[in-house]
Design an enzyme around this catalytic site. Structure first.
Site, PDB file in Angstrom:
ATOM      1  N   GLY A  20       0.784  -1.233   0.000  1.00 23.35           N
ATOM      2  CA  GLY A  20       0.000   0.000   0.000  1.00 23.35           C
ATOM      3  C   GLY A  20       0.818   1.286   0.000  1.00 23.35           C
ATOM      4  O   GLY A  20       0.330   2.331   0.425  1.00 23.35           O
ATOM      5  N   SER A  21       2.051   1.240  -0.514  1.00 25.53           N
ATOM      6  CA  SER A  21       2.825   2.492  -0.539  1.00 25.53           C
ATOM      7  C   SER A  21       2.211   3.488  -1.529  1.00 25.53           C
ATOM      8  O   SER A  21       2.233   4.695  -1.291  1.00 25.53           O
ATOM      9  CB  SER A  21       4.305   2.242  -0.843  1.00 25.53           C
ATOM     10  OG  SER A  21       4.472   1.796  -2.165  1.00 25.53           O
ATOM     11  N   ASN A  22       1.651   2.994  -2.617  1.00 29.52           N
ATOM     12  CA  ASN A  22       0.937   3.894  -3.534  1.00 29.52           C
ATOM     13  C   ASN A  22      -0.329   4.439  -2.875  1.00 29.52           C
ATOM     14  O   ASN A  22      -0.680   5.604  -3.068  1.00 29.52           O
ATOM     15  CB  ASN A  22       0.582   3.182  -4.838  1.00 29.52           C
ATOM     16  CG  ASN A  22       1.737   3.195  -5.825  1.00 29.52           C
ATOM     17  OD1 ASN A  22       2.111   4.248  -6.332  1.00 29.52           O
ATOM     18  ND2 ASN A  22       2.318   2.024  -6.081  1.00 29.52           N
ATOM     19  N   MET A  95      -4.128  -7.159  -6.940  1.00 24.92           N
ATOM     20  CA  MET A  95      -3.709  -8.352  -7.675  1.00 24.92           C
ATOM     21  C   MET A  95      -4.869  -9.218  -8.161  1.00 24.92           C
ATOM     22  O   MET A  95      -4.708 -10.422  -8.332  1.00 24.92           O
ATOM     23  CB  MET A  95      -2.777  -9.207  -6.794  1.00 24.92           C
ATOM     24  CG  MET A  95      -1.568  -8.459  -6.285  1.00 24.92           C
ATOM     25  SD  MET A  95      -0.544  -7.821  -7.629  1.00 24.92           S
ATOM     26  CE  MET A  95       0.292  -9.313  -8.091  1.00 24.92           C
ATOM     27  N   ARG A  96      -6.008  -8.624  -8.365  1.00 28.22           N
ATOM     28  CA  ARG A  96      -7.136  -9.378  -8.908  1.00 28.22           C
ATOM     29  C   ARG A  96      -7.620  -8.697 -10.187  1.00 28.22           C
ATOM     30  O   ARG A  96      -7.447  -7.501 -10.355  1.00 28.22           O
ATOM     31  CB  ARG A  96      -8.303  -9.432  -7.906  1.00 28.22           C
ATOM     32  CG  ARG A  96      -8.040 -10.320  -6.728  1.00 28.22           C
ATOM     33  CD  ARG A  96      -8.052 -11.786  -7.128  1.00 28.22           C
ATOM     34  NE  ARG A  96      -7.674 -12.650  -6.023  1.00 28.22           N
ATOM     35  CZ  ARG A  96      -6.432 -12.984  -5.702  1.00 28.22           C
ATOM     36  NH1 ARG A  96      -5.422 -12.512  -6.396  1.00 28.22           N
ATOM     37  NH2 ARG A  96      -6.181 -13.783  -4.681  1.00 28.22           N
ATOM     38  N   ASN A 112      -5.280   2.424 -13.101  1.00 26.73           N
ATOM     39  CA  ASN A 112      -4.336   1.459 -12.525  1.00 26.73           C
ATOM     40  C   ASN A 112      -2.919   1.978 -12.703  1.00 26.73           C
ATOM     41  O   ASN A 112      -2.642   2.722 -13.651  1.00 26.73           O
ATOM     42  CB  ASN A 112      -4.472   0.107 -13.252  1.00 26.73           C
ATOM     43  CG  ASN A 112      -3.531  -0.955 -12.679  1.00 26.73           C
ATOM     44  OD1 ASN A 112      -3.346  -1.050 -11.461  1.00 26.73           O
ATOM     45  ND2 ASN A 112      -2.911  -1.739 -13.544  1.00 26.73           N
ATOM     46  N   HIS A 114       0.992   0.559 -13.184  1.00 29.89           N
ATOM     47  CA  HIS A 114       1.695  -0.678 -13.558  1.00 29.89           C
ATOM     48  C   HIS A 114       3.199  -0.393 -13.628  1.00 29.89           C
ATOM     49  O   HIS A 114       3.616   0.616 -14.206  1.00 29.89           O
ATOM     50  CB  HIS A 114       1.176  -1.156 -14.921  1.00 29.89           C
ATOM     51  CG  HIS A 114       1.777  -2.457 -15.335  1.00 29.89           C
ATOM     52  ND1 HIS A 114       1.380  -3.654 -14.783  1.00 29.89           N
ATOM     53  CD2 HIS A 114       2.770  -2.750 -16.209  1.00 29.89           C
ATOM     54  CE1 HIS A 114       2.100  -4.634 -15.316  1.00 29.89           C
ATOM     55  NE2 HIS A 114       2.951  -4.109 -16.175  1.00 29.89           N
ATOM     56  N   ASP A 150      -3.934  -4.737 -18.345  1.00 31.11           N
ATOM     57  CA  ASP A 150      -2.904  -3.697 -18.536  1.00 31.11           C
ATOM     58  C   ASP A 150      -2.914  -3.106 -19.948  1.00 31.11           C
ATOM     59  O   ASP A 150      -1.858  -2.781 -20.503  1.00 31.11           O
ATOM     60  CB  ASP A 150      -1.501  -4.267 -18.218  1.00 31.11           C
ATOM     61  CG  ASP A 150      -1.391  -4.750 -16.782  1.00 31.11           C
ATOM     62  OD1 ASP A 150      -2.029  -4.154 -15.906  1.00 31.11           O
ATOM     63  OD2 ASP A 150      -0.673  -5.739 -16.537  1.00 31.11           O
ATOM     64  N   GLU A 179       6.537   5.861  -9.019  1.00 32.98           N
ATOM     65  CA  GLU A 179       5.087   5.599  -9.029  1.00 32.98           C
ATOM     66  C   GLU A 179       4.363   6.556  -8.084  1.00 32.98           C
ATOM     67  O   GLU A 179       3.275   7.059  -8.393  1.00 32.98           O
ATOM     68  CB  GLU A 179       4.799   4.161  -8.587  1.00 32.98           C
ATOM     69  CG  GLU A 179       5.239   3.117  -9.590  1.00 32.98           C
ATOM     70  CD  GLU A 179       4.880   1.706  -9.138  1.00 32.98           C
ATOM     71  OE1 GLU A 179       3.797   1.503  -8.567  1.00 32.98           O
ATOM     72  OE2 GLU A 179       5.699   0.787  -9.365  1.00 32.98           O
TER      73      GLU A 179
HETATM   74  C1  GRF Z   1       3.572  -1.364  -7.444  1.00 31.01           C
HETATM   75  O1  GRF Z   1       4.816  -1.541  -8.082  1.00 31.01           O
HETATM   76  C2  GRF Z   1       2.467  -1.355  -8.469  1.00 31.01           C
HETATM   77  O2  GRF Z   1       2.806  -0.732  -9.661  1.00 31.01           O
HETATM   78  C3  GRF Z   1       2.262  -2.821  -8.703  1.00 31.01           C
HETATM   79  O3  GRF Z   1       2.389  -3.409  -7.418  1.00 31.01           O
HETATM   80  C4  GRF Z   1       3.209  -2.581  -6.592  1.00 31.01           C
HETATM   81  C5  GRF Z   1       2.397  -2.228  -5.395  1.00 31.01           C
HETATM   82  O4  GRF Z   1       3.117  -1.549  -4.439  1.00 31.01           O
HETATM   83  N1  GRF Z   1       1.042  -3.074  -9.391  1.00 31.01           N
HETATM   84  P1  GRF Z   1       2.373  -0.872  -3.203  1.00 31.01           P
HETATM   85  O5  GRF Z   1       1.432  -1.910  -2.608  1.00 31.01           O
HETATM   86  O6  GRF Z   1       1.644   0.337  -3.700  1.00 31.01           O
HETATM   87  O7  GRF Z   1       3.477  -0.524  -2.233  1.00 31.01           O
END
Ligand code: GRF
Length: 193
Positions: A20-22, A95-96, A112, A114, A150, A179
């Site tokens: 969940g860093s994003n 991841m789904r 999304n 990627h 994607d 990201e």
């Molecule tokens: C990121 O690299 C994203 O692009 C990919 O999975 C990773 C998730 O990282 N789909 P986080 O959970 O946001 O830290």
């Protein structure tokens, strides 16, 4: 382009499966004045996703759904999104694969991120594949979600250089830090800001 109605921030949900860093970077962005969105719900398929802890930190509602049993659960998920008045969805390490029906209900409103320069390296294990392919550059892409993996329209990309002794781990870290900047920028772009 998504139109802003009035001055209220558009309510959104972030879907995660892991760290969940994003999600964290999107929450921080959402709290700034220049953000057109608020994050009102965190959705995960994985009850052990580390990123769920941001729900507590930032006082955002969390919901866990079993995305395996699609038909049974899809209406539940859609009803929950409706209940929270969610107008847009950001997938962030989710991841789904969402069903066609689900995507149609939010047409043009699901983004999304990627970790590759799409259309190169769709799917998993992108960093190793970029290294194996002896790419000079990799990076990340924010795109609209359509029913093909994607493959939706690209909103923004950021390139990073692959160094001589780059490893999968070092590349992943380098891309991930980009990201965190790219996703908010892509949201501003979608809102024409
Ligand atoms: C990121 O690299 C994203 O692009 C990919 O999975 C990773 C998730 O990282 N789909 P986080 O959970 O946001 O830290």
């Amino acid at each position: 382009m998504v139109k802003l109605t009035g001055y209220k921030k558009v309510k959104t949900a972030v879907f995660i499966s892991g760290t969940g860093s994003n999600l964290e970077s999107l929450i921080k962005f959402s709290k700034t004045n220049r953000s057109p969105i608020s994050i009102d719900l965190i959705v995960s398929n994985n009850p052990r996703a580390k990123g769920l802890s941001f729900g507590k930190t930032f006082k955002i509602k969390k919901k866990i759904f079993n995305f395996e049993k699609k038909n049974q659960n899809e209406n539940k998920i859609l009803n929950t999104l409706k209940h929270y008045d969610i107008k847009m969805i950001f997938l962030a390490g989710f991841m789904r694969i969402l069903s066609k029906n689900f995507i149609t209900k939010f047409r043009g409103k699901i983004l999304n991120i990627h970790p590759s320069l799409l259309p190169k390296f769709k799917g998993l294990n992108t960093h190793q594949r970029a290294l194996d392919n002896k790419e000079k550059y990799s990076g990340c892409t924010v795109h609209f979600v359509n029913s093909r993996l994607d493959s939706g329209k690209i909103i923004l990309q950021k390139k990073v250089k692959i160094l001589k002794n780059e490893t999968k781990q070092s590349l992943a870290a380098k891309v991930l830090s980009q990201e965190h900047k790219l996703y908010p920028r892509a949201i501003l772009k979608v809102f024409n800001l």
